[in-house]
Design an enzyme around this catalytic site. Sequence first.
Site, PDB file in Angstrom:
ATOM      1  N   LYS A 233      24.665  42.958  49.203  1.00 48.27           N
ATOM      2  CA  LYS A 233      24.932  41.720  48.464  1.00 48.27           C
ATOM      3  C   LYS A 233      24.378  40.492  49.171  1.00 48.27           C
ATOM      4  O   LYS A 233      24.104  40.509  50.366  1.00 48.27           O
ATOM      5  CB  LYS A 233      26.441  41.576  48.191  1.00 48.27           C
ATOM      6  CG  LYS A 233      26.874  42.532  47.078  1.00 48.27           C
ATOM      7  CD  LYS A 233      28.305  42.375  46.635  1.00 48.27           C
ATOM      8  CE  LYS A 233      28.584  43.407  45.515  1.00 48.27           C
ATOM      9  NZ  LYS A 233      29.983  43.428  45.099  1.00 48.27           N
ATOM     10  N   ARG A 267      32.011  51.066  48.306  1.00 49.57           N
ATOM     11  CA  ARG A 267      30.959  51.309  47.307  1.00 49.57           C
ATOM     12  C   ARG A 267      29.633  50.873  47.935  1.00 49.57           C
ATOM     13  O   ARG A 267      29.462  49.695  48.229  1.00 49.57           O
ATOM     14  CB  ARG A 267      31.272  50.496  46.044  1.00 49.57           C
ATOM     15  CG  ARG A 267      30.271  50.675  44.907  1.00 49.57           C
ATOM     16  CD  ARG A 267      30.638  49.749  43.740  1.00 49.57           C
ATOM     17  NE  ARG A 267      29.734  49.903  42.626  1.00 49.57           N
ATOM     18  CZ  ARG A 267      28.559  49.294  42.522  1.00 49.57           C
ATOM     19  NH1 ARG A 267      28.143  48.481  43.458  1.00 49.57           N
ATOM     20  NH2 ARG A 267      27.797  49.492  41.468  1.00 49.57           N
TER      21      ARG A 267
HETATM   22  C1  PT1 Z   1      31.943  45.867  43.305  1.00 50.13           C
HETATM   23  C2  PT1 Z   1      30.830  46.036  42.432  1.00 50.13           C
HETATM   24  C3  PT1 Z   1      31.005  46.935  41.331  1.00 50.13           C
HETATM   25  N1  PT1 Z   1      29.645  45.390  42.596  1.00 50.13           N
HETATM   26  C4  PT1 Z   1      33.191  47.379  42.017  1.00 50.13           C
HETATM   27  N2  PT1 Z   1      32.185  47.589  41.160  1.00 50.13           N
HETATM   28  C5  PT1 Z   1      28.656  45.582  41.712  1.00 50.13           C
HETATM   29  N3  PT1 Z   1      34.368  48.034  41.825  1.00 50.13           N
HETATM   30  C6  PT1 Z   1      28.832  46.453  40.633  1.00 50.13           C
HETATM   31  C7  PT1 Z   1      25.444  39.572  45.256  1.00 50.13           C
HETATM   32  O1  PT1 Z   1      26.194  38.632  45.602  1.00 50.13           O
HETATM   33  O2  PT1 Z   1      31.890  45.063  44.346  1.00 50.13           O
HETATM   34  N4  PT1 Z   1      33.080  46.538  43.081  1.00 50.13           N
HETATM   35  N5  PT1 Z   1      29.980  47.110  40.460  1.00 50.13           N
HETATM   36  C8  PT1 Z   1      27.365  44.846  41.895  1.00 50.13           C
HETATM   37  N6  PT1 Z   1      27.518  43.460  41.640  1.00 50.13           N
HETATM   38  C9  PT1 Z   1      26.976  42.477  42.482  1.00 50.13           C
HETATM   39  C10 PT1 Z   1      27.658  41.278  42.679  1.00 50.13           C
HETATM   40  C11 PT1 Z   1      25.793  42.723  43.156  1.00 50.13           C
HETATM   41  C12 PT1 Z   1      27.158  40.337  43.576  1.00 50.13           C
HETATM   42  C13 PT1 Z   1      25.274  41.782  44.027  1.00 50.13           C
HETATM   43  C14 PT1 Z   1      25.968  40.580  44.259  1.00 50.13           C
HETATM   44  O3  PT1 Z   1      24.312  39.741  45.722  1.00 50.13           O
END
Ligand code: PT1
Length: 305
Positions: A233, A267
């Site tokens: 992230k 995850r």
């Molecule tokens: C998470 C999650 C998810 N993240 C759960 N499911 C993502 N339970 C998808 C960034 O800031 O943390 N928990 N499913 C992916 N989403 C992101 C959000 C990807 C923020 C990148 C960022 O770079």
Amino acid sequence: MNLDELFGGSSVPSLKIGRHALKFDRARIMAVLNITPDSFSDAGRLIGLDAALTHAERLLGEGADVLDIGGESTRPGAESVSVDEEIGRVVPVIEAIAARFDVPISIDTSKPAVMRAAVAAGAGLINDVNALRGEGALETAAALNVSVCLMHMQGEPRTMQDAPHYDDVVGEVRRFLADRLLACQMSGIDKKRIVIDPGFGFGKSQAHNLALLAQLGQFASIEAPLLVGLSRKRMIGTITGRDMNDRAAGSAAAALLAVERGARIVRVHDVAITRDALAVYAAMRPFEKAPKPTAVRPKSPWDDE
Ligand code: PT1
């Protein structure tokens, strides 16, 4: 006392995922399997399916405990996709994985129709970044009789990073998750089937994310296993100065910190490096003594003004 008790078998909490039980005798790895146009999909879908299966096999070989399959990106700025498109992406992959591998499968979706199709195809955990707040989502998850992951998000993916605001991020996220846990139980979902997640990067500034990570121990008062997603992230990129595909080490460090603060499931994209990091922690764990006293909070470069 039977052998199970002697070796901690019966006293170790676990999470049912389909016919599997994810045992929390150590932190568990949920591997990300994104089925989006920028990953494995293609117009014909066949090459896409093959590539997705090859990747799934690799993730399992590296030690993934659960596969989290998603057909819609929820990263900041992402646009939503239609129900039919999402089902078309994930169902063939879930069916193929369920037929070939003996692994618990999670479906990353907020849409009731996708939940139904994915569970019918073999998913046993619904991972909803919207915590089942969408129209019909709670009722659908309850009727499907599967486990659920409730995640906190402020706003919606397209705009959530515009101006995230909290007076007390840890308190507000904790209250939200406790409320959603209760709502799920009142709809008939067994408490033993509910996982919570503070939602790193979902409507949070760098300081918000770091406060949540530092104070993850606060979520222990909610009696549900804690899942965290920190992998690759922006939060990690901001700290390390590295782009998306070069964040494995920073992500593994963050996953380890989360596990030390009580996370049960991480995850991740980079399974092998995460598994090694968690193995070091698991090896050290039995030698721990009483917890250290907390020091005064030092100043962080990510503090807001
Ligand atoms: C998470 C999650 C998810 N993240 C759960 N499911 C993502 N339970 C998808 C960034 O800031 O943390 N928990 N499913 C992916 N989403 C992101 C959000 C990807 C923020 C990148 C960022 O770079």
